[in-house]
Write a protein that holds these residues in place. Structure first.
Motif, PDB file in Angstrom:
ATOM      1  N   SER A  44       0.863  -1.170   0.000  1.00  0.00           N
ATOM      2  CA  SER A  44       0.000   0.000   0.000  1.00  0.00           C
ATOM      3  C   SER A  44       0.906   1.229   0.000  1.00  0.00           C
ATOM      4  CB  SER A  44      -0.888  -0.001   1.245  1.00  0.00           C
ATOM      5  OG  SER A  44      -1.577   1.208   1.374  1.00  0.00           O
ATOM      6  N   SER A  46       0.956   5.424   0.152  1.00  0.00           N
ATOM      7  CA  SER A  46       0.087   6.518   0.591  1.00  0.00           C
ATOM      8  C   SER A  46       0.875   7.801   0.762  1.00  0.00           C
ATOM      9  CB  SER A  46      -0.553   6.175   1.944  1.00  0.00           C
ATOM     10  OG  SER A  46      -1.253   4.964   1.885  1.00  0.00           O
ATOM     11  N   THR A  50      -2.081  10.048   5.660  1.00  0.00           N
ATOM     12  CA  THR A  50      -3.160   9.134   5.271  1.00  0.00           C
ATOM     13  C   THR A  50      -3.352   8.128   6.393  1.00  0.00           C
ATOM     14  OG1 THR A  50      -2.711   9.340   2.913  1.00  0.00           O
ATOM     15  CG2 THR A  50      -3.824   7.331   3.620  1.00  0.00           C
ATOM     16  N   ARG A  52      -5.172   4.576   7.341  1.00  0.00           N
ATOM     17  CA  ARG A  52      -5.837   3.370   6.818  1.00  0.00           C
ATOM     18  C   ARG A  52      -6.094   2.432   7.993  1.00  0.00           C
ATOM     19  NH1 ARG A  52      -5.160   2.617   0.974  1.00  0.00           N
ATOM     20  NH2 ARG A  52      -3.736   4.194   0.165  1.00  0.00           N
ATOM     21  N   HIS A  55      -8.450  -2.477  10.343  1.00  0.00           N
ATOM     22  CA  HIS A  55      -8.934  -3.585   9.531  1.00  0.00           C
ATOM     23  C   HIS A  55      -8.561  -4.925  10.163  1.00  0.00           C
ATOM     24  CE1 HIS A  55      -8.334  -0.570   6.015  1.00  0.00           C
ATOM     25  NE2 HIS A  55      -9.502  -0.391   6.583  1.00  0.00           N
ATOM     26  N   GLY A 113      -4.063  -0.823  11.747  1.00  0.00           N
ATOM     27  CA  GLY A 113      -4.181   0.420  10.993  1.00  0.00           C
ATOM     28  C   GLY A 113      -2.893   1.200  11.095  1.00  0.00           C
ATOM     29  N   ASP A 138     -14.046  -3.816   9.267  1.00  0.00           N
ATOM     30  CA  ASP A 138     -13.573  -2.441   9.406  1.00  0.00           C
ATOM     31  C   ASP A 138     -14.103  -1.867  10.716  1.00  0.00           C
ATOM     32  OD1 ASP A 138     -12.424  -2.455   6.773  1.00  0.00           O
ATOM     33  OD2 ASP A 138     -14.452  -2.199   5.980  1.00  0.00           O
ATOM     34  N   SER A 159     -10.506   7.040   3.976  1.00  0.00           N
ATOM     35  CA  SER A 159     -11.503   6.569   3.022  1.00  0.00           C
ATOM     36  C   SER A 159     -12.906   6.737   3.606  1.00  0.00           C
ATOM     37  CB  SER A 159     -11.266   5.099   2.667  1.00  0.00           C
ATOM     38  OG  SER A 159     -11.641   4.266   3.748  1.00  0.00           O
ATOM     39  N   ASP A 162     -13.719   3.693   5.813  1.00  0.00           N
ATOM     40  CA  ASP A 162     -13.165   3.718   7.169  1.00  0.00           C
ATOM     41  C   ASP A 162     -13.883   4.741   8.041  1.00  0.00           C
ATOM     42  OD1 ASP A 162     -11.395   1.675   6.622  1.00  0.00           O
ATOM     43  OD2 ASP A 162      -9.669   2.992   6.338  1.00  0.00           O
TER      44      ASP A 162
END
Length: 193
Positions: A44, A46, A50, A52, A55, A113, A138, A159, A162
């Motif tokens: 990933s 970014s 950012t 993320r 998860h 995350g 999530d 996102s 999220d």
């Protein structure tokens, strides 16, 4: 947190830079007492700031992750989402960067995350199972009960998925989260961890 590990490689440094082994499954097995057989590798990339996550993956199919930052730097957070675990809701934070090679082993049922601290940050996930569509869990990274210490100087890029994710309590109440016993059983029978 039971089953989670921070792995610091031995750096071989000279005037050119450094070298290290990113993953030695034999050493990981020796340290954890369980094998880790990679089934999928994801990256990933970014931009700075950012966020993320958080998860995880349902059990079954379950999934352990060996997480490493291969470019830039990020604040990595894992949180225990195993209902009934002695550390349910507890989190652990590490700064991962490409130079140190520091990695985190995230066991089945634990959420993960990160917040990028540099532009063009790249994280590598070595996964114990292949991705199965529809099995991702999530959790809202700003769940007030978890109060995760992201340390962002400004609102992070996030996102829509999220931002709209349920809290850990909502996910547990709806039956999305695995129990402590299910996670232990998955780890015990999984060929990976």
């Amino acid at each position: 947190m039971p089953g989670a590990y921070r792995i610091a490689p031995d750096l071989i440094t000279d005037r050119r830079g450094n070298f290290y082994e990113g993953l030695r499954t034999d050493f990981l097995e020796q340290a954890t007492g369980r094998p880790f057989a990679p089934r999928q590798i994801n990256y990933s990339v970014s931009r700075r700031n950012t966020l993320r996550g958080i998860h995880s993956v349902t059990i079954p199919p379950d999934q352990a992750k060996f997480v490493t930052c291969v470019r830039g730097a990020l604040r990595d957070i894992i949180v225990d989402l195993r209902v009934g675990s002695p550390t349910f809701g507890v989190y652990d934070t590490n700064v991962l960067d490409a130079e140190s090679g520091l990695s985190v082993l995230v066991p089945e049922g634990v959420g993960h995350g990160f917040l990028t601290l540099t532009d063009d940050a790249c994280i590598c996930y070595v996964l114990s199972n292949e991705h199965v569509p529809g099995t991702q869990i999530d959790i809202n990274p700003f769940d007030p009960d978890l109060a995760l210490p992201w340390g962002a100087d400004e609102p992070p890029l996030l996102s829509e998925k999220d931002a709209a994710a349920p809290t850990a309590a909502e996910a547990a109440a709806s039956g999305l989260l695995a129990t402590w016993e299910e996670a232990l059983a998955a780890a015990a029978v999984a060929p990976s961890l």
